[in-house]
Write an enzyme that holds these catalytic residues in place. Structure first.
Site: not given
Ligand code: HAS
Length: 557
Positions: A218, A222, A372-374, A435-436
């Site tokens: 995590h 950042y 979300h992470f894209h 996913r994956r």
């Protein structure tokens, strides 16, 4: 600022190498959307199988490119603001280790010996080459930081009354988070995974390795984000024609990241039985807290943009938004920054959904999460990387940017691509689309008993997004490599657009030192990870195992 030839070579290598690999990273990203939309029903294409390609996509785009960029952008920012180069040995050894580590990773992935994805969860096992290569890449980035610390002390000696420039504070906060959070993953890769992968140890404690990964995993997000924030606070106001609304708000945001980035990794493990509900609830609450510096950033950056727009003659409560330099060919950085910010509004909001201990049960391990992470890592992070790589390459090499109109188009095309891609992924995720997973072999294959017609529109939307992003990437590569291969015209310069602060703010001693914040960070990390570690040792142990890549079942009796 003029810099030495060696420093220039290191900076340009640090931009060229990951950008070349990024071609492979993008290709494998587009291939993911093709497999998953059921356009093809096979497990490999052109000798690269699905998981090998997915590993390359994640490792190159999210680990290699981002780490190289953080180091190179750090070199440029710290040197620009402190007006000096780091010690030669530090930046040379750093780049050498990073290049060697990356080549080792690449060999392992290209030969199919590392198909463990960027999270390298055990019991997925990769070649020791991969683990050691990743460790070298990380250690190389530490050494760059040590060089900056040295020049910071010499600058401070000469300027005892001056405060640390905001861009340097942001970079130091980022690399402090990085240095501390990479210790658990260095332990995981070097002490647990490498001997296991070499066959020296026969058993492995899987919950322990996953916990160590997320202690790093995590803060890693950042570490990707903060260079973009440094650019939003210190460069964007200038390219928008304005000033930074509040330097103190920027300082506070960075320092809040310092204390809150690390203790939240358990929010990636809400569905794992090993942790107690108390630990999960605490991680959930801290995750809401770590959204605060981003909310602060949203307001500070928006106020800076509004000020810039009003200086350009804008009137009205909202109409100032149209007065920003969206398509100015000589100000192409603005497009990269603003598209990243717009995507991040949605990326951030979806992160807040993930953070809820209860809502997470609905979305975990579904396509909602890559959706979300894209909009975060492929949004503000990659767009700032792309824009600033053009800027830094061009100024440090002395080669003017080629095809400027194309350079301006890229972020907008990319943003539209992500909008489709993430919408497809998230709507599919809400219906349980996993996913994956190579869906083309099962859920989107009409010949399979698992075929699910509801996943056809969602994976097709994702495919459209992937193809649009692929087009944006091709245009970008044309601009970047045409510039890199052109002749030098200007004197090479290390330079950055530098934003002034709008207000003369009162100096707040707490915002001028990192020490108390570092202590608070360690306390908060203990509050999450001491109970987490106790649970791991209480409820799990190292087990001998023998897995096959296509089944998670432990075959060892
Ligand atoms: Fe996340 C999973 C929660 C931020 C990346 N995240 C992931 C994974 C990745 C990732 C890669 O709680 C998957 C890992 C894996 O492989 O399993 N995330 C959050 C939260 C935030 C957050 C609460 N994530 C990020 C960032 C990332 C990133 C940043 C990369 C850079 N995330 C989670 C959780 C999971 C997770 C759970 C686990 C899910 C699961 O179950 O597996 C927050 O930090 C977000 C705060 C952000 C905001 C937005 C502020 C908006 C701004 C834009 C302003 C716009 C302006 C423009 C000014 C509150 C700053 C104005 C426009 C004009 C036109 C004028």
């Amino acid at each position: 600022m003029n810099i030495s030839k060696t420093y220039r070579t290191v900076i340009l290598t640090g931009l060229l190498m990951p950008m070349t690999l990024f071609i492979l990273g993008c290709y494998n990203g587009v291939m993911q959307t093709i497999y998953r939309a059921g356009v093809i029903h096979q497990s490999s294409v052109a000798g690269i199988n699905y998981y090998q390609g997915l590993t390359m996509h994640g490792v190159i785009n999210a680990i290699v490119l981002t780490t190289f960029f953080a180091v190179v952008f750090g070199h440029v920012t710290v040197s620009y603001y402190l007006k000096r180069e780091p010690p030669k040995l530090s930046y040379q050894i750093s780049m050498l280790l990073m290049v060697i580590g990356t080549l080792m990773d690449l060999v392992a992935m290209a030969t199919g010996k590392a198909q463990a994805l960027y999270t390298f969860y055990a019991p997925l096992k990769a070649s020791p080459f991969f683990y050691v290569g990743t460790a070298l890449l990380i250690v190389g980035s530490w050494i760059a930081f040590f060089g900056w610390i040295k020049i910071w002390y010499s600058w401070k000696k000469e300027n005892p009354k001056s405060k640390m420039p905001l861009a340097v504070l942001g970079t130091f906060v980022n690399f402090s988070i990085w240095l501390i959070s990479t210790l658990p993953v260095a332990y995981e890769t070097l002490v647990i995974l490498t001997p296991w992968s070499l066959g020296w140890t026969g058993s492995i404690n899987i919950p322990l390795t996953r916990m160590l990964f997320w202690m790093f995993g995590h803060p890693l997000v950042y570490f990707w984000l903060l260079p973009a924030y440094v650019a939003y606070y210190t460069i964007l106001p200038k390219v928008a024609g304005g000033k930074l609304y509040s330097g103190n708000a920027g300082r506070l945001a960075f320092l809040l990241f310092l204390i809150l980035s690390m203790p939240v990794g358990v929010h990636h493990q809400f569905s794992e039985p090993v942790f107690t509900p108390g630990t999960k609830l605490w991680a959930s609450l801290l995750t809401y807290a770590v959204a605060i510096p981003s909310f602060m950033t949203a307001f500070t950056v928006a106020a800076s943009l509004e000020y810039g727009a009003r200086k350009r003659g804008a009137k009205g409560v909202f109409s100032w938004m149209w007065k920003l330099p969206y398509f100015e060919v000589d100000n192409y950085l603005f497009g990269y920054f603003i598209c990243g910010l717009i995507l991040f509004i949605f990326g951030g909001l979806s992160g807040i959904v993930n953070a809820s201990y209860t809502l997470n049960q609905l979305v975990h391990n579904t396509d909602w999460v890559p959706g979300h992470f894209h909009m975060t890592v492929a949004g503000p992070v990659i767009l700032v990387i792309l824009g600033m790589s053009l800027y830094m390459y061009s100024s440090v090499s002395g080669k003017p940017l080629k095809f400027k109109t194309f350079a301006v188009m890229v972020p907008y095309v990319w943003m539209v691509g992500i909008a489709f891609l993430s919408h497809g992924l998230m709507s599919g995720g809400l219906m349980g689309e996993p996913r994956r997973t190579n869906l083309g072999l099962s859920y989107t294959n009409p010949a399979s008993p698992l075929y699910n017609q509801h996943f056809v529109p969602t994976t097709t939307t994702t495919l459209i997004g992937g193809l649009i992003m692929g087009v944006a990437a091709i245009i970008y590569f044309v601009v970047f490599f045409a510039t890199a291969m052109s002749k030098r015209v200007n004197e090479p310069q290390l330079i950055l657009p530098e934003s002034e602060e709008l207000h003369e703010e009162k100096e707040m001693p707490l915002l001028l030192t990192m020490k108390p914040w570092l202590i608070l960070m360690i306390i908060l990390v203990m509050t999450t990870y001491v109970p987490a570690l106790i649970s791991v040792f209480k409820y799990s142990k190292a087990v001998p195992n023998k897995f096959q890549p296509d089944s998670p079942q432990n075959l060892q009796k």
